[in-house]
Scaffold this motif. Structure first.
Motif, PDB file in Angstrom:
ATOM      1  N   VAL A  19       0.849  -1.195   0.000  1.00 50.33           N
ATOM      2  CA  VAL A  19       0.000   0.000   0.000  1.00 50.33           C
ATOM      3  C   VAL A  19       0.887   1.248   0.000  1.00 50.33           C
ATOM      4  N   PRO A  20       0.739   2.139  -0.983  1.00 53.74           N
ATOM      5  CA  PRO A  20       1.512   3.389  -0.963  1.00 53.74           C
ATOM      6  C   PRO A  20       1.208   4.202   0.285  1.00 53.74           C
ATOM      7  N   CYS A  21       2.251   4.625   0.998  1.00 54.39           N
ATOM      8  CA  CYS A  21       2.026   5.374   2.228  1.00 54.39           C
ATOM      9  C   CYS A  21       3.025   6.507   2.416  1.00 54.39           C
ATOM     10  N   GLY A  22       3.890   6.748   1.429  1.00 54.79           N
ATOM     11  CA  GLY A  22       4.842   7.840   1.558  1.00 54.79           C
ATOM     12  C   GLY A  22       5.555   8.126   0.260  1.00 54.79           C
ATOM     13  N   ILE A  23       6.010   9.354   0.120  1.00 62.28           N
ATOM     14  CA  ILE A  23       6.836   9.766  -1.009  1.00 62.28           C
ATOM     15  C   ILE A  23       8.103  10.386  -0.436  1.00 62.28           C
ATOM     16  N   GLU A  24       9.258   9.751  -0.696  1.00 62.24           N
ATOM     17  CA  GLU A  24      10.542  10.211  -0.175  1.00 62.24           C
ATOM     18  C   GLU A  24      11.239  11.037  -1.265  1.00 62.24           C
ATOM     19  N   LEU A  25      11.121  12.333  -1.148  1.00 61.70           N
ATOM     20  CA  LEU A  25      11.617  13.236  -2.178  1.00 61.70           C
ATOM     21  C   LEU A  25      13.141  13.196  -2.280  1.00 61.70           C
ATOM     22  N   SER A  26      13.636  13.128  -3.509  1.00 60.11           N
ATOM     23  CA  SER A  26      15.078  13.265  -3.800  1.00 60.11           C
ATOM     24  C   SER A  26      15.937  12.327  -2.967  1.00 60.11           C
ATOM     25  N   LEU A  27      15.454  11.119  -2.724  1.00 54.50           N
ATOM     26  CA  LEU A  27      16.142  10.219  -1.793  1.00 54.50           C
ATOM     27  C   LEU A  27      17.468   9.691  -2.350  1.00 54.50           C
ATOM     28  N   MET A  28      17.454   9.256  -3.612  1.00 51.96           N
ATOM     29  CA  MET A  28      18.638   8.611  -4.184  1.00 51.96           C
ATOM     30  C   MET A  28      19.520   9.642  -4.878  1.00 51.96           C
ATOM     31  N   PRO A  29      20.836   9.487  -4.767  1.00 51.43           N
ATOM     32  CA  PRO A  29      21.751  10.531  -5.247  1.00 51.43           C
ATOM     33  C   PRO A  29      21.879  10.587  -6.761  1.00 51.43           C
ATOM     34  N   ASP A  30      22.446  11.691  -7.239  1.00 49.24           N
ATOM     35  CA  ASP A  30      22.762  11.845  -8.658  1.00 49.24           C
ATOM     36  C   ASP A  30      23.614  10.678  -9.128  1.00 49.24           C
TER      37      ASP A  30
ATOM     38  N   LEU B  48       4.317   8.195 -10.998  1.00 50.32           N
ATOM     39  CA  LEU B  48       3.599   7.383 -10.015  1.00 50.32           C
ATOM     40  C   LEU B  48       2.534   6.534 -10.701  1.00 50.32           C
ATOM     41  N   PHE B  49       2.305   5.354 -10.144  1.00 46.19           N
ATOM     42  CA  PHE B  49       1.405   4.387 -10.770  1.00 46.19           C
ATOM     43  C   PHE B  49      -0.022   4.474 -10.242  1.00 46.19           C
ATOM     44  N   THR B  50      -0.204   4.593  -8.923  1.00 48.85           N
ATOM     45  CA  THR B  50      -1.546   4.521  -8.345  1.00 48.85           C
ATOM     46  C   THR B  50      -2.090   5.906  -7.995  1.00 48.85           C
ATOM     47  N   ASP B  51      -3.405   6.001  -7.960  1.00 53.01           N
ATOM     48  CA  ASP B  51      -4.042   7.259  -7.567  1.00 53.01           C
ATOM     49  C   ASP B  51      -3.716   7.601  -6.114  1.00 53.01           C
ATOM     50  N   ARG B  52      -3.589   6.578  -5.278  1.00 47.22           N
ATOM     51  CA  ARG B  52      -3.270   6.828  -3.870  1.00 47.22           C
ATOM     52  C   ARG B  52      -1.906   7.515  -3.746  1.00 47.22           C
TER      53      ARG B  52
ATOM     54  N   LEU C  26      -1.837  11.671  16.052  1.00 50.72           N
ATOM     55  CA  LEU C  26      -1.530  12.286  14.768  1.00 50.72           C
ATOM     56  C   LEU C  26      -1.896  13.766  14.769  1.00 50.72           C
ATOM     57  N   PRO C  27      -1.201  14.572  13.970  1.00 49.26           N
ATOM     58  CA  PRO C  27      -1.507  16.001  13.895  1.00 49.26           C
ATOM     59  C   PRO C  27      -2.738  16.260  13.033  1.00 49.26           C
ATOM     60  N   GLU C  28      -3.600  17.126  13.507  1.00 50.81           N
ATOM     61  CA  GLU C  28      -4.854  17.416  12.809  1.00 50.81           C
ATOM     62  C   GLU C  28      -4.608  17.940  11.397  1.00 50.81           C
ATOM     63  N   ASP C  29      -3.578  18.750  11.201  1.00 54.29           N
ATOM     64  CA  ASP C  29      -3.382  19.341   9.871  1.00 54.29           C
ATOM     65  C   ASP C  29      -2.881  18.331   8.844  1.00 54.29           C
ATOM     66  N   CYS C  30      -2.566  17.100   9.291  1.00 56.39           N
ATOM     67  CA  CYS C  30      -2.195  16.043   8.357  1.00 56.39           C
ATOM     68  C   CYS C  30      -3.355  15.074   8.097  1.00 56.39           C
ATOM     69  N   ARG C  31      -4.511  15.354   8.690  1.00 52.80           N
ATOM     70  CA  ARG C  31      -5.650  14.455   8.505  1.00 52.80           C
ATOM     71  C   ARG C  31      -5.986  14.233   7.020  1.00 52.80           C
ATOM     72  N   PRO C  32      -5.968  15.284   6.180  1.00 45.64           N
ATOM     73  CA  PRO C  32      -6.351  15.079   4.765  1.00 45.64           C
ATOM     74  C   PRO C  32      -5.479  14.058   4.026  1.00 45.64           C
ATOM     75  N   VAL C  33      -4.207  13.953   4.385  1.00 45.94           N
ATOM     76  CA  VAL C  33      -3.353  12.974   3.715  1.00 45.94           C
ATOM     77  C   VAL C  33      -3.305  11.652   4.471  1.00 45.94           C
ATOM     78  N   LEU C  34      -3.433  11.694   5.794  1.00 50.82           N
ATOM     79  CA  LEU C  34      -3.301  10.471   6.584  1.00 50.82           C
ATOM     80  C   LEU C  34      -4.534   9.570   6.513  1.00 50.82           C
ATOM     81  N   GLU C  35      -5.721  10.153   6.523  1.00 51.64           N
ATOM     82  CA  GLU C  35      -6.924   9.312   6.515  1.00 51.64           C
ATOM     83  C   GLU C  35      -7.004   8.438   5.260  1.00 51.64           C
ATOM     84  N   PRO C  36      -6.739   8.979   4.059  1.00 49.92           N
ATOM     85  CA  PRO C  36      -6.727   8.089   2.877  1.00 49.92           C
ATOM     86  C   PRO C  36      -5.651   7.011   2.945  1.00 49.92           C
ATOM     87  N   ILE C  37      -4.483   7.342   3.496  1.00 48.86           N
ATOM     88  CA  ILE C  37      -3.444   6.318   3.649  1.00 48.86           C
ATOM     89  C   ILE C  37      -3.923   5.209   4.575  1.00 48.86           C
ATOM     90  N   LEU C  38      -4.511   5.590   5.695  1.00 50.26           N
ATOM     91  CA  LEU C  38      -4.933   4.610   6.692  1.00 50.26           C
ATOM     92  C   LEU C  38      -6.040   3.694   6.177  1.00 50.26           C
TER      93      LEU C  38
END
Length: 430
Positions: free
Chosen positions: A236-247, A409-413, A277-289
């Protein structure tokens, strides 16, 4: 790489010592007093020099040393650069030509396969793979015995290792959470179904790992091939790690610049946990959960106060990637001061990415997120069972703006998670 008792015992097995004899050895009694022949100790000394680059062992150690004495000797002389040169020289010396198109079987790694595994890592990565454990066969054998790594190989009928995949303990503090990865296929077998078959067998093995609670993968986002594989396996997609792997990490695949990864999880054995959990992250966390069936006592809060006065954290620096990962087991009221110190260190070291994983098992998460946002951190993901006693919420800070347009990205989630992170970047990022 560190050398432990299990690794030393693997070296003794390589030196020809019978397995039952090795298993019965006490660590604090001289090996000679336990009936080990002098030639076995001499072979151990030679093997350690060849594989690790340590100096020739003194005669007194060979004659009177216990496993603890040998371990102390290796620890005093172990140097990563010397080890790397010695390990690669050993691989090159023993490298054989890989046959094309020969039948193969997929199987759990045997001790005699480990040198072939090291050779495959060298074939794929040359001298650039950052974890030395995989180019020292005895260390890899020990890690499998400890269940720190579960290695599968594709073995040609003539014995050569032509494919590899593994589950391994990586960043999570919870030892029952394993990362799936290291899918390697020798160039001679790239046009076969070997990779697909390895993934299928890895999937079957995961369900037999009765001690494991969860599995995760970090799929690169310069293409969607590995994301599709993870989706088929139920991650299940649950995070996006920006710029994780090096050049340059994926230059052979035509990618340029730092590569973003998508984190996917699959929970096998859940347990009841509190979840703050922080309230201001509810919009992204509830769909993940909704992608998981977790047994959680859930609390969203706009603000809260940590129960502890002192923060407990652990930091690990990945020099090759210019990334630091911070595991915050306990959020304390002194957390903002820690964040300031982490930022100062990141600037001083020129880090590209800092990721902070906060334990969500007790109040203080909203407090921590507020401190992180003040330092330009943005949401990164939710990781179930990341800590032994709780899940994790991850926030990330980047030295430069990520290339959002390059992320595939592959999935809508997953796309919804990225959209939320991009909005946060415009609001909080630099």
């Amino acid at each position: 790489m560190d050398c432990d008792i299990d690794t030393l015992k693997a070296f003794l097995a390589t030196a020809g010592c019978p397995g039952e004899t090795v298993a019965a050895l006490s660590r604090d009694v001289p090996l000679a007093a336990q009936g080990l022949a002098a030639e076995r100790c001499a072979a151990l000394a030679q093997g350690l020099t060849e594989a690790l680059g340590v100096p020739e062992a003194p005669a007194t150690l060979c004659q009177e040393g216990s496993l603890d004495d040998w371990l102390d000797f290796v620890a005093r002389h172990l140097d990563d650069e010397t080890l790397k040169r010695a390990a690669i020289a050993r691989i090159v010396k023993n490298k054989t030509e890989i046959p094309h198109g020969k039948p193969y079987v997929i199987d759990r790694m045997r001790p005699q396969d480990a040198l072939g595994v090291a050779g495959l890592f060298y074939t794929i990565y040359d001298a650039n793979y950052p974890v030395l454990d995989y180019i020292v066969p005895e260390k890899l054998v020990a890690l499998n015995q400890q269940k720190a790594v579960v290695t599968l190989v594709a073995r040609a009928e003539t014995g050569e290792i032509v494919g590899h995949g593994a589950y391994y303990r990586s960043s999570p503090p919870n030892p029952t959470v394993y990362e799936q990865g290291q899918l390697l296929v020798d160039p001679a077998y790239r046009q076969t179904s070997l990779a697909f078959r390895l993934l299928k067998e890895l999937d079957a093995v995961s369900y037999a790992m009765t001690w494991a609670e969860a599995f995760f993968g970090e799929a690169v986002c310069n293409h969607v091939v590995t994301q599709k594989s993870g989706d088929r396996q139920g991650y299940v997609p649950c995070g996006i790690e920006l710029s994780l792997m090096p050049d340059g990490a994926y230059a052979k695949e035509g990618a340029c610049g730092r590569i973003t990864c998508m984190t996917g999880f699959r929970v096998h054995r859940d347990k009841r946990l509190p979840l703050y959990l922080p309230e201001d992250c509810r919009p992204v966390l509830e769909p993940i959960l909704t992608g998981f069936s977790l047994n959680r006592d859930m609390h969203f809060a706009a603000s809260d106060v940590p129960e502890s006065s002192e923060t407990v954290l652990d930091a690990r620096l990945f020099d090759f990637a210019q990334v630091e990962r911070i595991q915050v087991a306990t959020i304390g009221r002194d957390f903002p001061g820690h964040v300031a110190a982490i930022e100062e260190r990141a600037v001083r070291l020129g880090l590209a990415v800092v990721q902070i994983f906060c334990n969500t098992a007790s109040p203080g998460v909203a407090f921590a997120v507020k401190a992180l946002r003040q330092r330009s951190y943005v949401f990164g993901g939710f990781m179930p069972l990341w800590f032994p006693d709780g899940d994790a919420i991850m926030f990330q800070r980047l030295a430069t703006a990520p290339d959002f347009e390059a992320v595939r990205l592959f999935t809508d989630r997953a796309k919804a998670i990225l959209a939320h992170i991009q909005a946060e970047w415009h609001a909080y990022g630099r």
